[in-house]
Write an enzyme that holds these catalytic residues in place. Sequence first.
Site, PDB file in Angstrom:
ATOM      1  NE  ARG A  71      -3.882   0.507   1.968  1.00 59.25           N
ATOM      2  CZ  ARG A  71      -5.091   0.518   2.544  1.00 59.25           C
ATOM      3  NH1 ARG A  71      -5.314   1.257   3.616  1.00 59.25           N
ATOM      4  NH2 ARG A  71      -6.073  -0.209   2.037  1.00 59.25           N
TER       5      ARG A  71
ATOM      6  CG  HIS B 104      -8.526  -0.100  -2.672  1.00 59.52           C
ATOM      7  ND1 HIS B 104      -7.731  -1.187  -2.351  1.00 59.52           N
ATOM      8  CD2 HIS B 104      -9.175   0.225  -1.522  1.00 59.52           C
ATOM      9  CE1 HIS B 104      -7.880  -1.484  -1.074  1.00 59.52           C
ATOM     10  NE2 HIS B 104      -8.760  -0.646  -0.550  1.00 59.52           N
TER      11      HIS B 104
ATOM     12  CD  GLN C 233     -13.116  -2.056  -0.620  1.00 60.73           C
ATOM     13  OE1 GLN C 233     -12.290  -1.950   0.276  1.00 60.73           O
ATOM     14  NE2 GLN C 233     -14.314  -2.571  -0.409  1.00 60.73           N
TER      15      GLN C 233
ATOM     16  CG  ASP D 247     -13.883   5.992  -0.697  1.00 64.10           C
ATOM     17  OD1 ASP D 247     -13.830   5.848   0.546  1.00 64.10           O
ATOM     18  OD2 ASP D 247     -12.862   6.006  -1.419  1.00 64.10           O
TER      19      ASP D 247
ATOM     20  CB  CYS E 134     -14.211   0.934   0.361  1.00 64.03           C
ATOM     21  SG  CYS E 134     -13.824   2.689   0.542  1.00 64.03           S
TER      22      CYS E 134
ATOM     23  NE  ARG F 171     -10.496  -5.555   0.621  1.00 63.29           N
ATOM     24  CZ  ARG F 171      -9.694  -4.554   0.996  1.00 63.29           C
ATOM     25  NH1 ARG F 171     -10.193  -3.504   1.603  1.00 63.29           N
ATOM     26  NH2 ARG F 171      -8.404  -4.569   0.708  1.00 63.29           N
TER      27      ARG F 171
HETATM   28  N1   CP Z   1     -11.311  -0.486   2.681  1.00 67.09           N
HETATM   29  C1   CP Z   1     -10.022  -0.521   3.042  1.00 67.09           C
HETATM   30  O1   CP Z   1      -9.114  -0.682   2.239  1.00 67.09           O
HETATM   31  O2   CP Z   1      -9.821  -0.393   4.379  1.00 67.09           O
HETATM   32  P1   CP Z   1      -8.417  -0.128   5.085  1.00 67.09           P
HETATM   33  O3   CP Z   1      -7.932   1.217   4.634  1.00 67.09           O
HETATM   34  O4   CP Z   1      -8.718  -0.151   6.573  1.00 67.09           O
HETATM   35  O5   CP Z   1      -7.460  -1.204   4.702  1.00 67.09           O
HETATM   36  N1  NVA Z   2     -10.266   6.461  -1.103  1.00 69.32           N
HETATM   37  C1  NVA Z   2      -9.854   6.037   0.215  1.00 69.32           C
HETATM   38  C2  NVA Z   2     -10.035   4.569   0.372  1.00 69.32           C
HETATM   39  C3  NVA Z   2      -9.685   4.026   1.724  1.00 69.32           C
HETATM   40  C4  NVA Z   2      -9.827   2.537   1.825  1.00 69.32           C
HETATM   41  C5  NVA Z   2      -8.408   6.439   0.437  1.00 69.32           C
HETATM   42  O1  NVA Z   2      -7.604   6.290  -0.505  1.00 69.32           O
HETATM   43  O2  NVA Z   2      -8.084   6.898   1.525  1.00 69.32           O
END
Ligand code: CP
Ligand code: NVA
Length: 320
Positions: free
Chosen positions: A112, A140, A143, A234, A274, A302
């Site tokens: 990430r 993502h 997700q 989101d 999400c 997930r």
């Molecule tokens: N939805 C999601 O990716 O959650 P986290 O940021 O907690 O991993």
């Molecule tokens: N769009 C959000 C998703 C978090 C899971 C972010 O990137 O923070």
Amino acid sequence: MVDATLTRRKDFLSILDFDPPELDHCLQLAAQLKADRSLGRQAPTADALNGRHVGMLFDKPSLRTRTTFEIAIRELGGHPVALQPDVALGHREPVADVARNLERWVNAVIIRTFSQYLLQEFAAAAPQLHVVNALTDQEHPCQALADCLTLQERIGPLRGRTIAYVGDGNNVATSLVHAAAMLGVHVHVASPEPYQLPHAVVQQATAVARHGARLRLFTDAADAVAGVDAVYTDTWTSMGQEAEADLRRRVFAAYQVNDELMALAKPGALFMHCLPAHRGEEVTAEVFESEVSVVFEQAENRLHGQKALLLMLLAPSVGL
Ligand code: CP
Ligand code: NVA
């Protein structure tokens, strides 16, 4: 046995790394793994990753992604290796050097980070190392696997269905649109200027669309949700954009998913997010807690989606 027509993938940086049969297969495998989970160590996949090490490197916070990947690796018999953020990807030493080190020790890395391009550079530098996108600023994809599995469970075959995404045309929206197009799902995306889906994403979705799936962009949320099967939103401020939070609260105010907006969708339409969610911003507490909200099913899925993904990348002979 696995479908012999599927090729083994090195990386999963984007939903676009899958072709449509692979996406279908991943969702089927995820459903099977979910059904088998109660078997515990007796599950046919319990030792599929025996002796394999999977690194996990998170440059941004995470609850769901980190936890579900760690459990997924363990439930498949592999060993998660928690890499610390002081690896400082792209700062302490060249990205390619980090990749080439890790390639000597582990079979796969879950990452990430901020830049999709940095992730691509990382993956290209290590031809033996499987690399998985656990969220970048742009995409993502893990997700989207869980989102599609949840939709299938709740509304059955997805071809010809319509979902609406209301809010920022961000990483989550991008991967959802990619997956939906491949599955033959129509998507309406409602966002204010200049927060609409990138033009390149619209082109990509058009290129991979099956069964006449249509992507339509709106600026009005009410127009986008009219008659749809599910409404997705989101956060208005993604990780790394915190300095823009006040501005974004003002710009997105008309894009809140509330009872009034949900009433325009098909009766019983699902609410999806999400997570993490911000009650009173992108969604009201009433909608979040309502009977049509499937947010914790998405969170559960997930795990199953990512177990399927790890099998496809690391043990493609094990599975359906
Ligand atoms: N939805 C999601 O990716 O959650 P986290 O940021 O907690 O991993
Ligand atoms: N769009 C959000 C998703 C978090 C899971 C972010 O990137 O923070």
